[in-house]
Each structure stands twice: as C-alpha cells, then as structure tokens.
Design an enzyme around this catalytic site. Structure first.
Site, PDB file in Angstrom:
ATOM      1  N   CYS A  52      43.382  30.303  23.959  1.00 21.34           N
ATOM      2  CA  CYS A  52      43.476  31.569  23.226  1.00 21.34           C
ATOM      3  C   CYS A  52      44.479  31.465  22.071  1.00 21.34           C
ATOM      4  O   CYS A  52      45.551  30.882  22.203  1.00 21.34           O
ATOM      5  CB  CYS A  52      43.873  32.694  24.171  1.00 21.34           C
ATOM      6  N   CYS A  56      50.806  35.795  23.921  1.00 22.78           N
ATOM      7  CA  CYS A  56      51.326  36.646  25.003  1.00 22.78           C
ATOM      8  C   CYS A  56      52.157  35.776  25.957  1.00 22.78           C
ATOM      9  O   CYS A  56      51.615  34.830  26.556  1.00 22.78           O
ATOM     10  CB  CYS A  56      50.168  37.310  25.743  1.00 22.78           C
ATOM     11  N   CYS A  59      51.068  34.571  29.530  1.00 19.39           N
ATOM     12  CA  CYS A  59      49.686  34.148  29.784  1.00 19.39           C
ATOM     13  C   CYS A  59      49.468  32.639  29.783  1.00 19.39           C
ATOM     14  O   CYS A  59      49.804  31.944  28.822  1.00 19.39           O
ATOM     15  CB  CYS A  59      48.764  34.801  28.764  1.00 19.39           C
ATOM     16  N   CYS A  96      34.256  42.349  36.989  1.00 17.21           N
ATOM     17  CA  CYS A  96      35.052  42.366  35.752  1.00 17.21           C
ATOM     18  C   CYS A  96      35.039  40.985  35.112  1.00 17.21           C
ATOM     19  O   CYS A  96      35.447  40.006  35.741  1.00 17.21           O
ATOM     20  CB  CYS A  96      36.502  42.710  36.042  1.00 17.21           C
ATOM     21  N   CYS A 129      32.762  45.850  34.167  1.00 20.30           N
ATOM     22  CA  CYS A 129      33.960  45.978  33.347  1.00 20.30           C
ATOM     23  C   CYS A 129      34.104  44.681  32.556  1.00 20.30           C
ATOM     24  O   CYS A 129      33.828  43.603  33.082  1.00 20.30           O
ATOM     25  CB  CYS A 129      35.161  46.183  34.269  1.00 20.30           C
ATOM     26  N   CYS A 189      40.181  51.202  31.353  1.00 20.60           N
ATOM     27  CA  CYS A 189      41.007  50.614  32.410  1.00 20.60           C
ATOM     28  C   CYS A 189      42.227  50.061  31.695  1.00 20.60           C
ATOM     29  O   CYS A 189      42.108  49.111  30.915  1.00 20.60           O
ATOM     30  CB  CYS A 189      40.214  49.506  33.108  1.00 20.60           C
ATOM     31  N   ARG A 261      45.033  50.185  40.558  1.00 25.55           N
ATOM     32  CA  ARG A 261      44.617  48.867  41.058  1.00 25.55           C
ATOM     33  C   ARG A 261      45.848  47.983  41.231  1.00 25.55           C
ATOM     34  O   ARG A 261      46.552  47.693  40.264  1.00 25.55           O
ATOM     35  CB  ARG A 261      43.616  48.248  40.070  1.00 25.55           C
TER      36      ARG A 261
HETATM   37  N1  SAM Z   1      42.347  38.454  26.255  1.00 22.12           N
HETATM   38  C1  SAM Z   1      42.150  39.744  26.735  1.00 22.12           C
HETATM   39  C2  SAM Z   1      43.346  40.644  26.571  1.00 22.12           C
HETATM   40  O1  SAM Z   1      44.418  40.163  26.285  1.00 22.12           O
HETATM   41  O2  SAM Z   1      43.182  41.851  26.711  1.00 22.12           O
HETATM   42  C3  SAM Z   1      41.702  39.808  28.193  1.00 22.12           C
HETATM   43  C4  SAM Z   1      42.301  38.912  29.229  1.00 22.12           C
HETATM   44  S1  SAM Z   1      44.019  39.157  29.608  1.00 22.12           S
HETATM   45  C5  SAM Z   1      44.302  37.745  30.572  1.00 22.12           C
HETATM   46  C6  SAM Z   1      44.033  40.563  30.691  1.00 22.12           C
HETATM   47  C7  SAM Z   1      45.334  41.020  31.295  1.00 22.12           C
HETATM   48  O3  SAM Z   1      45.706  40.161  32.374  1.00 22.12           O
HETATM   49  C8  SAM Z   1      46.573  41.046  30.424  1.00 22.12           C
HETATM   50  O4  SAM Z   1      46.617  42.138  29.572  1.00 22.12           O
HETATM   51  C9  SAM Z   1      47.675  41.115  31.479  1.00 22.12           C
HETATM   52  O5  SAM Z   1      47.933  42.459  31.830  1.00 22.12           O
HETATM   53  C10 SAM Z   1      47.065  40.391  32.677  1.00 22.12           C
HETATM   54  N2  SAM Z   1      47.733  39.089  32.896  1.00 22.12           N
HETATM   55  C11 SAM Z   1      47.513  37.942  32.238  1.00 22.12           C
HETATM   56  N3  SAM Z   1      48.323  36.950  32.677  1.00 22.12           N
HETATM   57  C12 SAM Z   1      49.091  37.493  33.643  1.00 22.12           C
HETATM   58  C13 SAM Z   1      50.145  36.983  34.474  1.00 22.12           C
HETATM   59  N4  SAM Z   1      50.566  35.727  34.364  1.00 22.12           N
HETATM   60  N5  SAM Z   1      50.706  37.804  35.377  1.00 22.12           N
HETATM   61  C14 SAM Z   1      50.287  39.097  35.481  1.00 22.12           C
HETATM   62  N6  SAM Z   1      49.318  39.629  34.712  1.00 22.12           N
HETATM   63  C15 SAM Z   1      48.723  38.858  33.804  1.00 22.12           C
HETATM   64 FE1  SF4 Z   2      44.908  35.592  24.970  1.00 21.55          FE
HETATM   65 FE2  SF4 Z   2      46.106  35.715  27.341  1.00 21.55          FE
HETATM   66 FE3  SF4 Z   2      46.964  37.251  25.341  1.00 21.55          FE
HETATM   67 FE4  SF4 Z   2      44.580  37.796  26.488  1.00 21.55          FE
HETATM   68  S1  SF4 Z   2      46.583  37.924  27.475  1.00 21.55           S
HETATM   69  S2  SF4 Z   2      45.044  37.739  24.288  1.00 21.55           S
HETATM   70  S3  SF4 Z   2      43.918  35.709  26.996  1.00 21.55           S
HETATM   71  S4  SF4 Z   2      47.013  34.987  25.404  1.00 21.55           S
END
Ligand code: SAM
Ligand code: SF4
Ligand code: DTB
Length: 323
Positions: A52, A56, A59, A96, A129, A189, A261
C-alpha cells in the site's frame, strides 16, 4: 443545541464515572436497544494484500515498512466466491472484503473487478461490507448499486492525533469518503484503534466525531492495536482491559443503536476481558482465524466462549434462491 464543548464534557463525564456504574448504565442502554444474547459474526478477507502507498503507522500492509507482508494481486470474483460460500456455511452473516490501497476510482480495472465481485458475493445473502479506502460520490453510488450494504472506513483516532499516525492522507479526506458513502445510501461502518500512544482525550474525541455523524454509524469497530513488527508502532504496549471496557461502555451509551464490533486485538484479550466487553455493549466480532494479515482467535475458541456466556450468533436471513 449542544455546543462542541458540552459534548466533550458529557462524554468525559460518562467515561470517568465509577466503573460499575458505567457498565451497569451501558448494559441498561444495551438491553433497551438490542437482543441481550445476540452477537453478529463477521468474516474478513483481504482481497488485495500489502504494497500500500499509504504510511499509516500501525499497518503491516504499508509498502513503506519492512513488515514481511508480501504485496499480492487483487483477487478475482472466482477466487473470492468459494471463500465467501465457506464463510456463509460457518454461520457468518457479514462478509467484509478489505483492500490495501489508497482508494478507488471509477473506470479503473481494479474497481471494475471489485464491482463484479460484489455483484456475485451479494447473491449469497450475507451483508456485504467492503473497505477500499478513499472514494467519491460516483464510486460510492456504483458500489451501492452492485450490492454493498456497508462501507468500512475508520477515522482511527482523534482529528488532533491523526497527523501523528498518517501523513499521506488527512482526517478530512476520511470524512469526505464517509460523506460520499452516506449520500449513496450505504451503511457506514466506522470506528478506530486504541493503543497507538494516544491520550484518553483522543479516544473520547474520536467518539465525539462518530457521534456527530448523521445518521450515526451503523457499526463501530473498536480495534486494539496489534503491534506489527516493522511498523513505527511495533513497540506499543498492550491496551489496558478496563480502558477498553470503559470505551465500549461509553460508545454503547452515546451510540445506542450502533453495533459495536470488538475487532482487532482479541488474541491478547482473556475470555473474562471479552466477557466484560460483551456485558458493556459489544455485540459483534470478526470470526475466523485471520483478520487481514494478523491472527484472530480460532473459530472453536470463539464458539465456546459465546456458548459459555449464553450468547448466540446472529441468525442468517431468509435464504435467497441461490442458496
Ligand atoms: N486501506 C483501507 C483503509 O485504510 O481504509 C482498508 C484496510 S485498513 C487495513 C482497515 C482498518 O484496519 C484500519 O483503518 C484500521 O482501523 C485497522 N487496522 C489495520 N491495521 C491494524 C493493526 N495493526 N491493529 C489494529 N487495527 C488495524
Ligand atoms: Fe494502506 Fe494500511 Fe493505511 Fe489502509 S490502513 S491505507 S491498507 S497503509
Ligand atoms: C476494522 O476496523 N478492523 C478490520 C476491518 N475493519 C477491516 C481490520 C483489522 C486489521 C488488523 C491487522 C491486520 O490483519 O493486518
């Protein structure tokens, strides 16, 4: 009309009330609005993993960090349908699909692939979802038409702390996407993560923003950070269970009709800790051994836990012809 600071003070007062008063109150609100024993099981599938562009800090799928997660291609509806059918057989009522990218644009090949997948999966009779990152009005409308019932797009933390966590898009970008989703008539959501080094105030400000949505979010995922090796947040300590329970309870009181959730991070919670979260108002979990890239409790473990607590998985709806 209540002012901004009235709302903050109100949420803070609830959150800080004596622990047992707080969970007793949230339990009462829960019983007024929901079946006491009903828990929705949702299955997650990462349909496009890793690589990606965004940064973030929590992530494992960001291409900027060395996390060991490999970038994969977008799965097609042919790959996904068998997984969705298996999920339905396992008793899940919501499927989802998550994609690791910044967002989607009308006309892109990958967006068209997702629309095709949604058309197929929505015939299975589960709630559908998707979480595909940023989108606009046009993309939202097409997803709705294809059969998406809810769009997951988390605000993740307070507006003030967001810039500490992500630099490649803004909190306002997140709100823009949510507004397009609402205009298209999909359920929202939206929730966040705790345990990223934010303050208590940040957590409550996040809740305050969720309370400002019209209509309120249909569901609120509360994730505990899973500190993924290689990410900037890899050293963050685990969230305190009573802080999590307080947040669940306060969310239940402030958003009585939203499903809460209990999302990422349950592998680190005890059975007793999860029981307190259900008592306080959580009524959904991700079900299945894997979240997107990280581990989730085993399905047997979860079914045993629900049974021990006399909780029942939400029943599947009226079968469609295709079943
Ligand atoms: N890329 C899209 C986005 O950012 O909306 C969808 C996927 S993203 C992985 C979805 C959500 O997963 C994030 O907004 C975050 O809340 C949660 N998430 C991702 N990595 C995580 C982690 N290491 N621990 C807890 N929640 C996590
Ligand atoms: Fe990309 Fe992870 Fe951020 Fe979603 S949460 S935009 S997958 S870096
Ligand atoms: C949400 O709030 N939590 C889910 C879902 N929405 C997409 C994702 C949790 C991801 C946990 C980390 C991982 O699996 O990489």
């Amino acid at each position: 009309m209540s002012t901004h600071s009235d709302k903050t003070a109100q949420i803070e007062e609830i959150y800080k009330s004596p622990f047992f008063d707080l969970i007793q109150r949230s339990r009462t609100v829960h019983l007024q609005n929901w079946d006491e024993d009903n828990v929705q099981l949702c299955t997650l599938l990462s349909v496009k993993t890793g690589g990606c562009s965004e940064d973030c800090s929590y992530c494992a799928q960001s291409a900027r960090y060395n996390t060991g997660v490999k970038a994969e291609k977008l799965m097609t509806s042919e790959d996904i349908l068998p997984v969705a059918k298996k999920a339905r057989e396992s008793g899940t009522t919501r499927f989802c699909m998550g994609a690791a990218w910044k967002g989607v644009k009308s006309g892109d090949a990958r967006f068209n692939t997702m629309l095709e997948t949604v058309r197929e999966v929505s015939k299975l009779g589960m709630e559908v979802c998707v979480t595909l990152g940023q989108l606009g009005d046009d993309e939202a409308r097409q997803l709705k038409e294809a059969g998406v019932t809810a769009y997951n797009h988390n605000i993740d933390t307070s507006p003030e702390y967001y810039t500490e966590i992500v630099s490649t898009h803004s909190f306002e970008d997140r709100l823009g996407t949510i507004s397009s989703v609402q205009k298209a008539g999909m359920a929202v959501c939206c929730g966040g993560i705790i345990g990223m080094g934010e303050t208590e105030r940040d957590r409550l400000r996040m809740l305050e923003v969720l309370c400002g949505f019209t209509p309120p979010p249909e569901s609120v995922p509360i994730n505990c950070l899973m500190s993924m090796p290689g990410t900037p947040l890899e050293e963050q300590p685990a969230v305190d269970i009573f802080e999590l329970v307080r947040l669940v309870a306060t969310t239940r009181i402030m958003l009585p009709k939203s499903r809460i959730r209990l999302s990422a991070g349950r592998t680190r919670l005890s059975r007793e800790g999860q029981a307190l979260c259900f008592f306080a108002g959580a009524n959904s979990i991700f079900y299945g051994e894997k979240l997107l890239t990280a581990d989730n409790p085993g399905t047997n473990e979860d079914l045993e836990l629900l049974k021990a607590l006399d909780l029942n998985p939400q029943e599947q709806g009226i079968p469609l012809e295709v079943r």
